[in-house]
Design an enzyme around this catalytic site. Sequence first.
Site, PDB file in Angstrom:
ATOM      1  N   ASN A 151       1.144  -0.017   5.803  1.00 15.84           N
ATOM      2  CA  ASN A 151       1.640  -0.657   4.590  1.00 15.84           C
ATOM      3  C   ASN A 151       2.394  -1.899   5.021  1.00 15.84           C
ATOM      4  O   ASN A 151       3.440  -1.799   5.662  1.00 15.84           O
ATOM      5  CB  ASN A 151       2.568   0.288   3.823  1.00 15.84           C
ATOM      6  CG  ASN A 151       3.270  -0.411   2.662  1.00 15.84           C
ATOM      7  OD1 ASN A 151       2.740  -1.357   2.086  1.00 15.84           O
ATOM      8  ND2 ASN A 151       4.458   0.056   2.335  1.00 15.84           N
ATOM      9  N   GLY A 152       1.870  -3.071   4.696  1.00 13.75           N
ATOM     10  CA  GLY A 152       2.565  -4.302   5.055  1.00 13.75           C
ATOM     11  C   GLY A 152       1.611  -5.408   5.443  1.00 13.75           C
ATOM     12  O   GLY A 152       0.400  -5.295   5.283  1.00 13.75           O
ATOM     13  N   CYS A 166       0.847  -1.177   0.000  1.00 12.61           N
ATOM     14  CA  CYS A 166       0.000   0.000   0.000  1.00 12.61           C
ATOM     15  C   CYS A 166       0.887   1.232   0.000  1.00 12.61           C
ATOM     16  O   CYS A 166       2.110   1.136   0.027  1.00 12.61           O
ATOM     17  CB  CYS A 166      -0.919   0.002   1.222  1.00 12.61           C
ATOM     18  SG  CYS A 166      -1.995  -1.448   1.348  1.00 12.61           S
ATOM     19  N   TYR A 213      10.027  -3.698  -9.028  1.00 11.86           N
ATOM     20  CA  TYR A 213       8.740  -3.459  -9.657  1.00 11.86           C
ATOM     21  C   TYR A 213       7.948  -2.296  -9.094  1.00 11.86           C
ATOM     22  O   TYR A 213       7.459  -1.453  -9.832  1.00 11.86           O
ATOM     23  CB  TYR A 213       7.885  -4.732  -9.563  1.00 11.86           C
ATOM     24  CG  TYR A 213       6.507  -4.608 -10.176  1.00 11.86           C
ATOM     25  CD1 TYR A 213       6.337  -4.694 -11.554  1.00 11.86           C
ATOM     26  CD2 TYR A 213       5.388  -4.395  -9.388  1.00 11.86           C
ATOM     27  CE1 TYR A 213       5.083  -4.573 -12.127  1.00 11.86           C
ATOM     28  CE2 TYR A 213       4.122  -4.276  -9.952  1.00 11.86           C
ATOM     29  CZ  TYR A 213       3.977  -4.369 -11.321  1.00 11.86           C
ATOM     30  OH  TYR A 213       2.738  -4.234 -11.876  1.00 11.86           O
ATOM     31  N   GLY A 244      -1.433   1.200  -4.810  1.00 14.89           N
ATOM     32  CA  GLY A 244      -2.717   0.625  -4.447  1.00 14.89           C
ATOM     33  C   GLY A 244      -3.849   1.322  -5.153  1.00 14.89           C
ATOM     34  O   GLY A 244      -3.951   2.550  -5.121  1.00 14.89           O
TER      35      GLY A 244
END
Length: 566
Positions: free
Chosen positions: A106-107, A2, A266, A32
């Site tokens: 985030n995670g 995220c 990426y 996201g």
Amino acid sequence: MCGISAILLGDTKATTAAVELHESIYYLQHRGQDAAGITVCQGGRLYQMKGNGLASKVFQEPARLADNLPGYGGISHVRYPTAGTSSASEAQPFYDSPFGLSLAVNGNLVNSEELRSFLDLEARRHVNTDSDSELLLNVYAHALHELGKARANADDIFAGLREVYARCNGGYACAAMVTGFGILGFRDENGIRPLCLGSRPSATLEGVSDYMMASESVALTQLGFTNIVDILPGQAVFIEKGGKEPQFRQIVPMKSYTPDIFEAVYFSRPDSTMDGISIHRSRQNMGHKLADKMREILGEKGIEEIDVVIPIPETSNTSASVLASCLNKPLSNAFVKNRYTFRTFIMPGQKARQQGIRRKLSPIQAEFRGKVVLLVDDSIVRGNTSREIVLMSREAGAKKVILASCSPEITHPHVYGIDLADPGQLVAHGKTRQQIAKEIGADEEQANHTPPTSQLIYQSLDDLKVACLEAIEGETQIKDFEVGVFTGQYQTDVPESYFQHLSEIRAKGKKRKTPAEEINGGGGADSKKLTLVGNGGPVNVPSPEAERETMTSQEDISLHNFATGR
């Protein structure tokens, strides 16, 4: 995976924090696309708006943000669901009552079942969703509640985090806000997920600074923030309102400094610097290393027959350009990208991803016809994109197709916030390189009765690590990376049950109706009949007047419901 951001304006009379957070979301949108949300604070009042979809859908009236979401500080989130569903109730930021705590994560946590049991049986806290981010919030909220204080100071804010680190295992970076007090950021003790902090002079109050945190540095630099530093593994930073200096505290010792290497491969934007690593430079280095690998595998004769190097846009563009230069081959941007589609990698469902590939990319036939083409991609996950692209290249008239990946074979699930796939969906899981090549349609040749040579080439893991290490600017404590997707060896202990848990959550997410469908008998994710209050609070079916209002406005999940005036 995220994107999170947090801001604290030095002027406590300012009301434009939401405007800044909204802008930051667009620099993090690639992280996201499932949901977006903003929570801000003005005095002791919280204002929140969040919902499913892109930021442009959730925040349809950006010109009114300062009026609808007034505040001098706040946090934001863009969501890509991993351990949860796509329900709007799981859009972040989340909220809890101790000291008006809001949190964006985030995670992923790998011990969610253990945490759920603790919160239910010992902490006696209600958990409303399948999101492990809500579990982390509740662990922290419980620790703050146990302090037994009516008001918390900075030491209390840090002390509560010790419980989070003791109980929550995984990779995470978090941005939090304590209503009327300040903002907080912290990272897991391995530094797997990124978080950085910057500052700038206040535009309205002389002598004080604004502070901002974000998942990627580009969100800070584009908003005028400088002096950017990375939050270290196991470290937290708290910034109290009123222009006070940030307070850093090492909550637990650094276990390792191993950022997720997939960020460089990426996910991160090339104009970001993450933990000192220039993403652009790392991808240039990947091109250099991949060129060496190709010479090793194909030999000079094999290199000689390549007519053109074609990147699969966009993440591989930089690597492919350097690779073409190293091989002395022409580069052609022969796949045209449709910019009005989702990233197929994070689209839900295999069928949607397959349909999205051709919608996203189309070949310029003249660049393929009668040529030996070298296609360069950043990674090969499920194989859907590679299979379709190889097929499109052949349909466009390519004489031969060689496919090169800037990363090694992805053989294991990602457990720290990137929902790659179940092992069975990974094209490289349990297969040889020749088997992978056959599955995605890459050429194999057999000459003079020699063994078949796969026309599928992967970067080696050692070369990938070196490519990133050589892109670090200045001194660093990083010696290695989180590379579990390539090796199955993760930076934290991952219970065997967790992989089954992920499979069950994914299956549940596919079958489960949204709250709008469950309550209203249909309507899907775009239904605007619901107002959800707080974190796991009551689901209110509004009055006809309110319903008419919300049908013409944003999907609003608001603590202070400006849409209805309540």
